[in-house]
Design a protein around this motif. Structure first.
Motif, PDB file in Angstrom:
ATOM      1  N   GLY A  75       0.274  21.761   2.758  1.00  0.00           N
ATOM      2  CA  GLY A  75       1.642  22.070   2.362  1.00  0.00           C
ATOM      3  C   GLY A  75       2.560  22.314   3.553  1.00  0.00           C
ATOM      4  N   GLU A  76       1.989  22.448   4.729  1.00  0.00           N
ATOM      5  CA  GLU A  76       2.787  22.716   5.922  1.00  0.00           C
ATOM      6  C   GLU A  76       3.073  21.453   6.726  1.00  0.00           C
ATOM      7  OE1 GLU A  76       1.215  25.845   8.327  1.00  0.00           O
ATOM      8  OE2 GLU A  76       1.130  27.245   6.658  1.00  0.00           O
ATOM      9  N   LEU A  77       2.953  20.290   6.129  1.00  0.00           N
ATOM     10  CA  LEU A  77       3.254  19.030   6.814  1.00  0.00           C
ATOM     11  C   LEU A  77       4.750  18.988   7.107  1.00  0.00           C
ATOM     12  CD1 LEU A  77       1.726  16.492   7.682  1.00  0.00           C
ATOM     13  CD2 LEU A  77       2.353  15.448   5.530  1.00  0.00           C
ATOM     14  N   GLN A  78       5.096  18.792   8.363  1.00  0.00           N
ATOM     15  CA  GLN A  78       6.492  18.835   8.787  1.00  0.00           C
ATOM     16  C   GLN A  78       7.040  17.433   9.049  1.00  0.00           C
ATOM     17  OE1 GLN A  78       8.236  21.772   8.955  1.00  0.00           O
ATOM     18  NE2 GLN A  78       6.362  22.646   8.099  1.00  0.00           N
ATOM     19  N   PRO A  79       8.310  17.185   8.701  1.00  0.00           N
ATOM     20  CA  PRO A  79       8.923  15.897   9.039  1.00  0.00           C
ATOM     21  C   PRO A  79       8.862  15.676  10.552  1.00  0.00           C
ATOM     22  CG  PRO A  79      10.308  17.099   7.508  1.00  0.00           C
ATOM     23  CD  PRO A  79       9.227  18.039   7.949  1.00  0.00           C
ATOM     24  N   GLY A  80       8.483  14.455  10.940  1.00  0.00           N
ATOM     25  CA  GLY A  80       8.352  14.120  12.351  1.00  0.00           C
ATOM     26  C   GLY A  80       6.969  14.357  12.907  1.00  0.00           C
ATOM     27  N   GLN A  81       6.104  15.020  12.149  1.00  0.00           N
ATOM     28  CA  GLN A  81       4.746  15.300  12.612  1.00  0.00           C
ATOM     29  C   GLN A  81       3.949  14.000  12.663  1.00  0.00           C
ATOM     30  OE1 GLN A  81       2.842  18.340  10.295  1.00  0.00           O
ATOM     31  NE2 GLN A  81       0.929  18.246  11.459  1.00  0.00           N
ATOM     32  N   LEU A  82       3.280  13.739  13.792  1.00  0.00           N
ATOM     33  CA  LEU A  82       2.474  12.531  13.955  1.00  0.00           C
ATOM     34  C   LEU A  82       1.114  12.755  13.314  1.00  0.00           C
ATOM     35  CD1 LEU A  82       2.186   9.704  15.220  1.00  0.00           C
ATOM     36  CD2 LEU A  82       1.206  10.833  17.217  1.00  0.00           C
ATOM     37  N   ILE A  83       0.718  11.843  12.431  1.00  0.00           N
ATOM     38  CA  ILE A  83      -0.561  11.914  11.741  1.00  0.00           C
ATOM     39  C   ILE A  83      -1.361  10.668  12.084  1.00  0.00           C
ATOM     40  CG2 ILE A  83      -1.712  12.056   9.490  1.00  0.00           C
ATOM     41  CD1 ILE A  83      -0.059  14.545  10.173  1.00  0.00           C
ATOM     42  N   VAL A  84      -2.616  10.870  12.500  1.00  0.00           N
ATOM     43  CA  VAL A  84      -3.522   9.765  12.802  1.00  0.00           C
ATOM     44  C   VAL A  84      -4.483   9.623  11.619  1.00  0.00           C
ATOM     45  CG1 VAL A  84      -5.278   8.904  14.384  1.00  0.00           C
ATOM     46  CG2 VAL A  84      -3.347  10.211  15.266  1.00  0.00           C
ATOM     47  N   ILE A  85      -4.592   8.397  11.105  1.00  0.00           N
ATOM     48  CA  ILE A  85      -5.441   8.120   9.942  1.00  0.00           C
ATOM     49  C   ILE A  85      -6.408   6.996  10.321  1.00  0.00           C
ATOM     50  CG2 ILE A  85      -5.489   7.431   7.510  1.00  0.00           C
ATOM     51  CD1 ILE A  85      -2.500   8.314   7.403  1.00  0.00           C
ATOM     52  N   HIS A  86      -7.696   7.207  10.077  1.00  0.00           N
ATOM     53  CA  HIS A  86      -8.707   6.188  10.344  1.00  0.00           C
ATOM     54  C   HIS A  86      -9.210   5.638   9.006  1.00  0.00           C
ATOM     55  CE1 HIS A  86      -8.914   8.512  14.135  1.00  0.00           C
ATOM     56  NE2 HIS A  86      -9.016   7.293  14.639  1.00  0.00           N
ATOM     57  N   VAL A  87      -8.992   4.346   8.772  1.00  0.00           N
ATOM     58  CA  VAL A  87      -9.428   3.705   7.522  1.00  0.00           C
ATOM     59  C   VAL A  87     -10.511   2.676   7.825  1.00  0.00           C
ATOM     60  CG1 VAL A  87      -7.208   4.053   6.364  1.00  0.00           C
ATOM     61  CG2 VAL A  87      -7.619   1.943   7.615  1.00  0.00           C
ATOM     62  N   ARG A  88     -11.279   2.354   6.800  1.00  0.00           N
ATOM     63  CA  ARG A  88     -12.352   1.358   6.955  1.00  0.00           C
ATOM     64  C   ARG A  88     -11.765  -0.041   7.062  1.00  0.00           C
ATOM     65  NH1 ARG A  88     -17.123   3.945   5.750  1.00  0.00           N
ATOM     66  NH2 ARG A  88     -16.911   5.795   4.460  1.00  0.00           N
ATOM     67  N   ARG A  89     -12.352  -0.842   7.934  1.00  0.00           N
ATOM     68  CA  ARG A  89     -11.934  -2.224   8.092  1.00  0.00           C
ATOM     69  C   ARG A  89     -12.322  -3.001   6.841  1.00  0.00           C
ATOM     70  NH1 ARG A  89     -10.728  -5.659  12.181  1.00  0.00           N
ATOM     71  NH2 ARG A  89     -11.228  -4.138  13.777  1.00  0.00           N
ATOM     72  N   MET A  90     -11.379  -3.786   6.338  1.00  0.00           N
ATOM     73  CA  MET A  90     -11.666  -4.630   5.169  1.00  0.00           C
ATOM     74  C   MET A  90     -12.428  -5.860   5.657  1.00  0.00           C
ATOM     75  SD  MET A  90      -8.151  -4.232   2.994  1.00  0.00           S
ATOM     76  CE  MET A  90      -8.639  -5.477   1.856  1.00  0.00           C
ATOM     77  N   VAL A  91     -13.496  -6.162   4.970  1.00  0.00           N
ATOM     78  CA  VAL A  91     -14.352  -7.297   5.359  1.00  0.00           C
ATOM     79  C   VAL A  91     -13.842  -8.569   4.757  1.00  0.00           C
ATOM     80  CG1 VAL A  91     -16.693  -8.191   5.282  1.00  0.00           C
ATOM     81  CG2 VAL A  91     -16.308  -5.756   5.537  1.00  0.00           C
TER      82      VAL A  91
END
Length: 91
Positions: A75-91
């Motif tokens: 709930g404390e996500l701030q506008p402008g905050q950089l978020i890194v997301i790691h997703v699985r590679r689609m085969v």
């Protein structure tokens, strides 16, 4: 000729267990890194949903993203905050 059943079962069980372990092993999926900037009203879930592949479990992806970005309260996500997301590679 008398058969030593215990020795025979042990001899057969060890290779069978090794084969089952090798068959069940799934190598870790290759992950792709996305960097996104949070905007007003964004949630970790909505950011993850934008980049998730069909191979991602959303609950695991959100949890992993929170852990990797050191977010204890989503709930404390701030506008402008950089978020890194790691997703699985689609085969």
């Amino acid at each position: 000729m008398k058969i030593n059943w215990r020795k025979l079962m042990t001899t057969l069980a060890i290779p069978a267990a090794i084969a089952a372990g090798v068959y069940a092993y799934e190598p870790p999926a290759e992950l792709i890194e996305y960097r996104t900037e949070a905007e007003q009203g964004d949630t970790i879930w909505s950011l993850c949903a934008r980049v998730a592949s069909d191979y991602d479990n959303m609950q695991e992806l959100v949890y992993r993203t929170m852990q990797e970005n050191h977010i204890s309260d989503p709930g404390e996500l701030q506008p402008g905050q950089l978020i890194v997301i790691h997703v699985r590679r689609m085969v």
